[in-house]
Scaffold this motif. Structure first.
Motif, PDB file in Angstrom:
ATOM      1  N   GLY A  38       0.510  -1.190   0.231  1.00  0.00           N
ATOM      2  CA  GLY A  38       0.558  -0.184  -0.123  1.00  0.00           C
ATOM      3  C   GLY A  38       0.825   1.722  -0.233  1.00  0.00           C
ATOM      4  O   GLY A  38       0.047   2.620   0.780  1.00  0.00           O
ATOM      5  N   SER A  50       1.147   8.044   1.185  1.00  0.00           N
ATOM      6  CA  SER A  50       0.704   7.372   1.905  1.00  0.00           C
ATOM      7  C   SER A  50       1.179   6.700   3.400  1.00  0.00           C
ATOM      8  O   SER A  50       2.252   6.796   3.805  1.00  0.00           O
ATOM      9  CB  SER A  50       1.286   5.814   1.347  1.00  0.00           C
ATOM     10  OG  SER A  50       0.856   6.359  -0.668  1.00  0.00           O
ATOM     11  N   ILE A  51       0.153   5.763   3.818  1.00  0.00           N
ATOM     12  CA  ILE A  51       0.014   5.649   5.931  1.00  0.00           C
ATOM     13  C   ILE A  51       1.465   4.762   5.159  1.00  0.00           C
ATOM     14  O   ILE A  51       2.293   4.775   5.958  1.00  0.00           O
ATOM     15  CB  ILE A  51      -0.494   5.023   6.352  1.00  0.00           C
ATOM     16  CG1 ILE A  51      -1.532   6.229   6.742  1.00  0.00           C
ATOM     17  CG2 ILE A  51      -0.643   4.808   7.155  1.00  0.00           C
ATOM     18  CD1 ILE A  51      -2.967   6.236   7.465  1.00  0.00           C
ATOM     19  N   ARG A 104      -0.391  -2.169  -6.591  1.00  0.00           N
ATOM     20  CA  ARG A 104      -0.904  -2.781  -7.599  1.00  0.00           C
ATOM     21  C   ARG A 104      -0.396  -1.907  -8.930  1.00  0.00           C
ATOM     22  O   ARG A 104      -0.517  -3.010  -9.881  1.00  0.00           O
ATOM     23  CB  ARG A 104      -2.363  -2.298  -7.013  1.00  0.00           C
ATOM     24  CG  ARG A 104      -3.138  -2.678  -8.287  1.00  0.00           C
ATOM     25  CD  ARG A 104      -4.753  -1.688  -8.204  1.00  0.00           C
ATOM     26  NE  ARG A 104      -5.250  -0.607  -7.300  1.00  0.00           N
ATOM     27  CZ  ARG A 104      -6.147  -0.071  -7.022  1.00  0.00           C
ATOM     28  NH1 ARG A 104      -7.205  -0.815  -8.397  1.00  0.00           N
ATOM     29  NH2 ARG A 104      -5.801   1.525  -7.272  1.00  0.00           N
ATOM     30  N   GLN A 105      -0.426  -0.749  -8.830  1.00  0.00           N
ATOM     31  CA  GLN A 105       0.061   0.359 -10.323  1.00  0.00           C
ATOM     32  C   GLN A 105       1.116   0.024 -10.534  1.00  0.00           C
ATOM     33  O   GLN A 105       1.913   0.489  -9.494  1.00  0.00           O
ATOM     34  CB  GLN A 105      -1.217   1.236  -9.859  1.00  0.00           C
ATOM     35  CG  GLN A 105      -2.517   0.882  -9.625  1.00  0.00           C
ATOM     36  CD  GLN A 105      -3.023   2.730 -10.286  1.00  0.00           C
ATOM     37  OE1 GLN A 105      -2.944   3.058 -10.974  1.00  0.00           O
ATOM     38  NE2 GLN A 105      -3.413   3.530  -9.060  1.00  0.00           N
ATOM     39  N   SER A 114       2.805   3.246  -9.536  1.00  0.00           N
ATOM     40  CA  SER A 114       2.461   3.407  -7.886  1.00  0.00           C
ATOM     41  C   SER A 114       4.155   2.581  -7.358  1.00  0.00           C
ATOM     42  O   SER A 114       5.292   3.023  -6.095  1.00  0.00           O
ATOM     43  CB  SER A 114       1.796   2.325  -7.070  1.00  0.00           C
ATOM     44  OG  SER A 114       0.896   3.195  -7.151  1.00  0.00           O
ATOM     45  N   ASP A 120      -2.298  -7.234  -6.696  1.00  0.00           N
ATOM     46  CA  ASP A 120      -4.115  -7.033  -6.563  1.00  0.00           C
ATOM     47  C   ASP A 120      -4.974  -7.527  -6.088  1.00  0.00           C
ATOM     48  O   ASP A 120      -4.733  -8.803  -6.433  1.00  0.00           O
ATOM     49  CB  ASP A 120      -4.718  -6.570  -8.545  1.00  0.00           C
ATOM     50  CG  ASP A 120      -5.568  -6.310  -8.166  1.00  0.00           C
ATOM     51  OD1 ASP A 120      -6.927  -6.061  -7.269  1.00  0.00           O
ATOM     52  OD2 ASP A 120      -6.188  -5.547  -9.515  1.00  0.00           O
ATOM     53  N   VAL A 121      -5.471  -7.142  -4.989  1.00  0.00           N
ATOM     54  CA  VAL A 121      -5.782  -8.157  -4.135  1.00  0.00           C
ATOM     55  C   VAL A 121      -7.134  -8.486  -4.102  1.00  0.00           C
ATOM     56  O   VAL A 121      -7.747  -8.853  -3.886  1.00  0.00           O
ATOM     57  CB  VAL A 121      -6.304  -6.910  -2.771  1.00  0.00           C
ATOM     58  CG1 VAL A 121      -4.761  -6.723  -2.121  1.00  0.00           C
ATOM     59  CG2 VAL A 121      -6.782  -5.933  -2.715  1.00  0.00           C
ATOM     60  N   SER A 156      -2.222  -2.185   3.844  1.00  0.00           N
ATOM     61  CA  SER A 156      -2.577  -0.971   3.969  1.00  0.00           C
ATOM     62  C   SER A 156      -2.983  -0.309   2.922  1.00  0.00           C
ATOM     63  O   SER A 156      -2.799   0.221   1.734  1.00  0.00           O
ATOM     64  CB  SER A 156      -1.145  -0.139   4.144  1.00  0.00           C
ATOM     65  OG  SER A 156      -1.656   1.460   4.473  1.00  0.00           O
ATOM     66  N   ALA A 169      -7.761   0.230   0.892  1.00  0.00           N
ATOM     67  CA  ALA A 169      -8.745   0.201   0.780  1.00  0.00           C
ATOM     68  C   ALA A 169      -8.938   0.774  -0.302  1.00  0.00           C
ATOM     69  O   ALA A 169      -8.175   1.836  -1.249  1.00  0.00           O
ATOM     70  CB  ALA A 169      -8.593   1.246   1.757  1.00  0.00           C
ATOM     71  N   THR A 188      -7.846   1.262  10.121  1.00  0.00           N
ATOM     72  CA  THR A 188      -8.747   1.648   9.963  1.00  0.00           C
ATOM     73  C   THR A 188      -9.548   2.935  10.083  1.00  0.00           C
ATOM     74  O   THR A 188      -8.292   3.147  10.313  1.00  0.00           O
ATOM     75  CB  THR A 188      -9.498  -0.016  10.708  1.00  0.00           C
ATOM     76  OG1 THR A 188     -11.268   0.292  10.866  1.00  0.00           O
ATOM     77  CG2 THR A 188      -9.315   0.476  12.049  1.00  0.00           C
ATOM     78  N   LYS A 227     -15.010  -0.566   6.217  1.00  0.00           N
ATOM     79  CA  LYS A 227     -13.928  -0.520   7.533  1.00  0.00           C
ATOM     80  C   LYS A 227     -14.821  -1.761   9.257  1.00  0.00           C
ATOM     81  O   LYS A 227     -13.725  -2.692   9.910  1.00  0.00           O
ATOM     82  CB  LYS A 227     -13.662   0.615   8.076  1.00  0.00           C
ATOM     83  CG  LYS A 227     -12.818   0.938   7.333  1.00  0.00           C
ATOM     84  CD  LYS A 227     -11.506   0.567   6.598  1.00  0.00           C
ATOM     85  CE  LYS A 227     -10.863   1.308   6.190  1.00  0.00           C
ATOM     86  NZ  LYS A 227      -9.644   0.911   5.654  1.00  0.00           N
ATOM     87  N   PRO A 258      -7.537  11.435  10.734  1.00  0.00           N
ATOM     88  CA  PRO A 258      -8.154  11.443   9.501  1.00  0.00           C
ATOM     89  C   PRO A 258      -6.227  12.055   8.852  1.00  0.00           C
ATOM     90  O   PRO A 258      -5.063  12.760   9.431  1.00  0.00           O
ATOM     91  CB  PRO A 258      -8.222  12.620   8.609  1.00  0.00           C
ATOM     92  CG  PRO A 258      -8.996  13.273  10.180  1.00  0.00           C
ATOM     93  CD  PRO A 258      -8.609  12.234  12.059  1.00  0.00           C
ATOM     94  N   ILE A 259      -5.611  11.451   7.572  1.00  0.00           N
ATOM     95  CA  ILE A 259      -3.883  12.000   7.024  1.00  0.00           C
ATOM     96  C   ILE A 259      -4.406  12.176   5.618  1.00  0.00           C
ATOM     97  O   ILE A 259      -4.589  10.681   5.313  1.00  0.00           O
ATOM     98  CB  ILE A 259      -2.968  10.937   7.627  1.00  0.00           C
ATOM     99  CG1 ILE A 259      -3.166  10.472   8.533  1.00  0.00           C
ATOM    100  CG2 ILE A 259      -1.983  11.137   6.830  1.00  0.00           C
ATOM    101  CD1 ILE A 259      -2.168   8.953   9.561  1.00  0.00           C
ATOM    102  N   THR A 281      -3.841  11.638   2.285  1.00  0.00           N
ATOM    103  CA  THR A 281      -3.336  11.128   1.608  1.00  0.00           C
ATOM    104  C   THR A 281      -4.115  11.286  -0.210  1.00  0.00           C
ATOM    105  O   THR A 281      -5.359  11.365  -0.004  1.00  0.00           O
ATOM    106  CB  THR A 281      -3.192   9.544   2.188  1.00  0.00           C
ATOM    107  OG1 THR A 281      -4.648   9.183   1.989  1.00  0.00           O
ATOM    108  CG2 THR A 281      -2.609   9.207   3.454  1.00  0.00           C
ATOM    109  N   SER A 318      -6.080   8.728  -0.952  1.00  0.00           N
ATOM    110  CA  SER A 318      -7.271   7.755  -0.722  1.00  0.00           C
ATOM    111  C   SER A 318      -8.343   8.813  -0.197  1.00  0.00           C
ATOM    112  O   SER A 318      -9.266   9.047   0.377  1.00  0.00           O
ATOM    113  CB  SER A 318      -7.444   6.655   0.589  1.00  0.00           C
ATOM    114  OG  SER A 318      -6.372   5.711  -0.746  1.00  0.00           O
TER     115      SER A 318
END
Ligand code: NDP
Length: 257
Positions: free
Chosen positions: A14, A20-21, A41-42, A45, A67-68, A94, A96, A147, A165, A193-194, A196, A198
């Motif tokens: 992630g 990103s976290i 995934r990408q 990234s 890719d999940v 990490s 979602a 979460t 979540k 909240p951070i 990012t 997402s």
């Protein structure tokens, strides 16, 4: 003093960019001496991750594509990890996703496929990767997911992601029971909240962040590094007596009514 994670092989899923976290987590794990394996995934990234690793002089043992949403991708990624690294001791989930149009307005308007997609990527993925990872955790291990308080309370616009979540947190408990007998622990961090990529997909991010600075006991927002250190704690032996837990790293916001 040697690091808390010296000699531990940890898979981090992630990292999309510097915000990103999972990038905050990467830095904390590296500081404690972990050997890191990454999944993306990408392709975009992956390129960003490679640049970040180079800039911060953090070595990667391996970077694999995963890719999940795709069982064969999970299988291939973990067999590549097995072939190249062998045993793993930790996994950071990490990841979602929900459609942007579902993260605005009324929850009652959630579409059937939007509901299913958010659960598939954000909650079922933990089940699928735990199943794959436990096969490589032959010396015991620790799995940590991310979460958000929208699982416990109604947070405007968080909608389907809050429900996903809640499913993710329940999965943490069921999975903790399943894999505890193999000395594998499963826990979650509930971060404040951070900003990012997402987070930007959810309408009203600024309001969510300002309510924390106004109401949380510590009167400030958390950042990726704070979540990184708390995640590192769960991956280390310092938390060896803890499993099935959701730890709030949110400046104490969750205790305020
Ligand atoms: P990012 O957008 O930086 O990270 C999200 C990651 O999810 C990306 O790396 C993305 O990979 C990955 N992802 C999405 N779909 C898939 C898929 N099908 N297969 C594999 N990977 C996928 O955002 P965050 O760092 O904010 O999010 C990380 C986690 O933290 C999420 O679970 C989020 O809900 C949670 N969280 C975030 C908070 C916040 O305020 N930011 C607060 C509390 C929890 P790729 O880039 O390759 O598409």
């Amino acid at each position: 003093m040697s690091g808390l994670l010296e000699g531990k092989n940890i898979v981090v899923m992630g990292v999309a960019n510097e915000r990103s976290i999972a990038w905050g987590i990467t830095k904390s794990l590296h500081h404690q001496g972990a050997n890191l394996i990454f999944t993306n995934r990408q392709e975009r990234s992956r390129k960003k991750l490679e640049k970040l690793l180079e800039k911060h002089d953090i070595p990667a043992k391996l970077i694999v594509s995963l890719d999940v949403a795709d069982d064969s991708s999970i299988e291939t990624a973990f067999s590549e990890i097995k072939d190249n690294v062998g045993i793993i001791h930790g996994l950071v989930h990490s990841v979602a996703f929900a459609k942007r149009e579902e993260l605005d307005g009324e929850y009652a308007d959630t579409s059937r496929d939007g509901y299913l997609l958010a659960h598939e990527i954000s909650a079922y993925s933990l089940v699928a990767v735990t199943r794959a990872a436990k096969e490589l955790m032959t010396e015991g291990g620790s799995i940590v997911t991310q979460t958000y308080i929208g699982s416990e309370r109604v947070i405007p616009n968080y909608n389907i992601m809050g429900v996903a979540k809640a499913s993710l947190e329940a999965s943490v408990r069921y999975l903790a029971e399943d894999v505890g007998k193999y000395d594998i622990r499963v826990n979650a961090i509930s971060a404040g909240p951070i900003r990012t990529i997402s987070a930007k997909g959810v309408s009203g991010f600024n309001e969510k962040a300002s309510v924390v600075t106004e109401k949380a006991p510590l009167r400030r927002n958390v950042d990726q590094d704070q979540v990184g250190d708390a995640t590192m704690f769960f991956l280390s032996d310092l938390s060896r007596g803890v499993t099935g837990e959701v730890l709030h790293v949110d400046s104490g916001f969750h205790i305020i009514g």
